[in-house]
Design a protein around this motif. Structure first.
Motif, mmCIF file in Angstrom:
data_model
loop_
_atom_site.group_PDB
_atom_site.id
_atom_site.type_symbol
_atom_site.label_atom_id
_atom_site.label_comp_id
_atom_site.label_asym_id
_atom_site.label_seq_id
_atom_site.Cartn_x
_atom_site.Cartn_y
_atom_site.Cartn_z
ATOM 1 N N VAL A 1 0.835 -1.211 0.000
ATOM 2 C CA VAL A 1 0.000 0.000 0.000
ATOM 3 C C VAL A 1 0.866 1.255 0.000
ATOM 4 C CG1 VAL A 1 -1.719 1.316 1.285
ATOM 5 C CG2 VAL A 1 -1.946 -1.161 1.102
ATOM 6 N N ARG B 1 2.427 1.717 -3.440
ATOM 7 C CA ARG B 1 1.405 2.175 -4.381
ATOM 8 C C ARG B 1 1.048 3.634 -4.140
ATOM 9 N NH1 ARG B 1 -3.743 -1.167 -4.174
ATOM 10 N NH2 ARG B 1 -4.289 0.466 -5.659
ATOM 11 N N GLU C 1 1.229 5.910 -7.289
ATOM 12 C CA GLU C 1 -0.060 6.274 -7.885
ATOM 13 C C GLU C 1 -0.438 7.724 -7.626
ATOM 14 O OE1 GLU C 1 -3.160 3.256 -8.486
ATOM 15 O OE2 GLU C 1 -2.181 2.197 -6.835
ATOM 16 N N TRP D 1 -13.326 -6.089 -7.386
ATOM 17 C CA TRP D 1 -11.865 -6.073 -7.538
ATOM 18 C C TRP D 1 -11.481 -5.833 -9.002
ATOM 19 C CZ3 TRP D 1 -8.295 -6.494 -3.556
ATOM 20 C CH2 TRP D 1 -6.955 -6.550 -3.956
ATOM 21 N N ASP E 1 -12.040 -2.273 -9.683
ATOM 22 C CA ASP E 1 -10.982 -1.540 -8.999
ATOM 23 C C ASP E 1 -9.701 -1.583 -9.827
ATOM 24 O OD1 ASP E 1 -9.801 -0.106 -6.957
ATOM 25 O OD2 ASP E 1 -9.582 -1.795 -5.593
ATOM 26 N N ASP E 2 -9.370 -2.771 -10.348
ATOM 27 C CA ASP E 2 -8.230 -2.915 -11.260
ATOM 28 C C ASP E 2 -8.358 -1.931 -12.425
ATOM 29 O OD1 ASP E 2 -6.657 -4.916 -10.102
ATOM 30 O OD2 ASP E 2 -7.700 -6.537 -11.129
ATOM 31 N N HIS F 1 -7.580 1.795 -11.466
ATOM 32 C CA HIS F 1 -6.166 2.118 -11.266
ATOM 33 C C HIS F 1 -5.397 2.046 -12.582
ATOM 34 C CE1 HIS F 1 -6.219 2.620 -6.917
ATOM 35 N NE2 HIS F 1 -7.086 1.625 -6.882
ATOM 36 N N LEU G 1 1.577 -2.318 -11.013
ATOM 37 C CA LEU G 1 0.368 -2.330 -10.195
ATOM 38 C C LEU G 1 -0.289 -3.704 -10.217
ATOM 39 C CD1 LEU G 1 -1.355 1.082 -11.021
ATOM 40 C CD2 LEU G 1 -0.142 0.441 -8.940
ATOM 41 N N ARG H 1 -1.032 -5.678 -6.869
ATOM 42 C CA ARG H 1 -2.422 -5.950 -6.522
ATOM 43 C C ARG H 1 -2.706 -7.450 -6.485
ATOM 44 N NH1 ARG H 1 -6.382 -2.381 -6.569
ATOM 45 N NH2 ARG H 1 -7.796 -3.741 -7.742
ATOM 46 N N ALA I 1 -1.458 -8.557 -3.134
ATOM 47 C CA ALA I 1 -2.358 -8.131 -2.062
ATOM 48 C C ALA I 1 -3.648 -8.935 -2.061
ATOM 49 C CB ALA I 1 -2.667 -6.641 -2.215
ATOM 50 N N ARG I 2 -4.113 -9.286 -3.235
ATOM 51 C CA ARG I 2 -5.379 -10.009 -3.347
ATOM 52 C C ARG I 2 -5.322 -11.371 -2.668
ATOM 53 N NH1 ARG I 2 -8.235 -11.596 -9.109
ATOM 54 N NH2 ARG I 2 -10.213 -12.389 -8.267
ATOM 55 N N THR J 1 -8.060 -9.041 2.690
ATOM 56 C CA THR J 1 -8.599 -8.176 1.644
ATOM 57 C C THR J 1 -9.981 -8.633 1.210
ATOM 58 O OG1 THR J 1 -7.600 -9.429 -0.187
ATOM 59 C CG2 THR J 1 -6.281 -7.659 0.786
#
Length: 221
Positions: A85, A88, A92, A135, A138-139, A142, A158, A162, A165-166, A171
């Motif tokens: 995070v 990112r 980002e 998700w 969300d992808d 970003h 990314l 991601r 993180a997934r 999450t």
């Protein structure tokens, strides 16, 4: 003539994609113990392409091979999740500011970001959905910000972060998305208005909220 779809490389790629998707979607729990034989039987893929897929996932740190040949799904720790995070947030926020600069300079707003704005409005207004559907949206958000910024390497970075993180089980603890969608909309509107400082701040605020949500889930009994 050999069927191209049956070529070993193609079968290995298919096995890799299917196995990784199952891991990302929670089909295996962290630290689950697996075997090549069991995976081959479950997937209907022969051992040769399956081994190639497993080797690739080992190289990515998704699967570990234990003494004796057993396989284990590597867990994603809370520390790793928070590091992702923070990384990112740095990348980002800069991308959002750059995207707004390009819009201010006269670049058109990409259709992907327009589509994401419509999608996030629906979530902000209460649309309910499954975790994996959100998700994916969300992808798309970003990725669209990176596209608007004109950055070519960031989307792949990314995607890697991601995906990692997934795999962290916390999450998947969230299934209401209006707050996140509103944060996305703030970023999009700042970019569309050509306001770099506001876009940077909105993305920083969004990823700080992501961090706070993770910490809140970690603190649950």
């Amino acid at each position: 003539m050999t069927d191209p779809a049956a070529a070993p490389g193609t079968l290995a790629q298919q096995a890799y994609g299917a196995l990784k998707s199952r891991i990302l979607e929670g089909g295996f729990a962290p630290e689950d113990m697996l075997t090549e034989r069991g995976l081959a039987a479950a997937s209907g893929v022969s051992r040769t392409p399956l081994r190639a897929a497993i080797s690739r996932l080992e190289a990515e740190g998704v699967i570990a091979r234990l003494p004796g040949g057993a396989l284990m799904i590597r867990p994603v720790t809370a520390e790793t999740l928070l590091e992702i995070v923070q990384t990112r947030r740095l990348l980002e926020a800069a991308a959002a500011a750059r995207a707004a600069e390009r819009i201010a300079a006269g670049a058109p707003l990409p259709a992907t970001l327009e589509a994401s704005r419509d999608t996030m409005r629906a979530y902000a207004e209460g649309r309910d959905t499954a975790f994996d559907t959100f998700w994916a949206d969300d992808d798309a958000f970003h990725a669209a910000v990176a596209e608007t910024a004109g950055l070519q390497l960031l989307p792949e970075l990314l995607a890697q972060m991601r995906a990692e993180a997934r795999r962290c089980t916390i999450t998947r603890a969230h299934d209401r998305f209006a707050e996140q969608a509103a944060e996305h909309l703030a970023v999009i509107e700042a970019i569309a208005a050509g306001r770099p400082d506001a876009a940077r701040a909105a993305m920083e605020a969004h990823l700080e909220s992501v961090r706070a949500r993770f910490l809140g889930w970690l603190g649950r009994p």
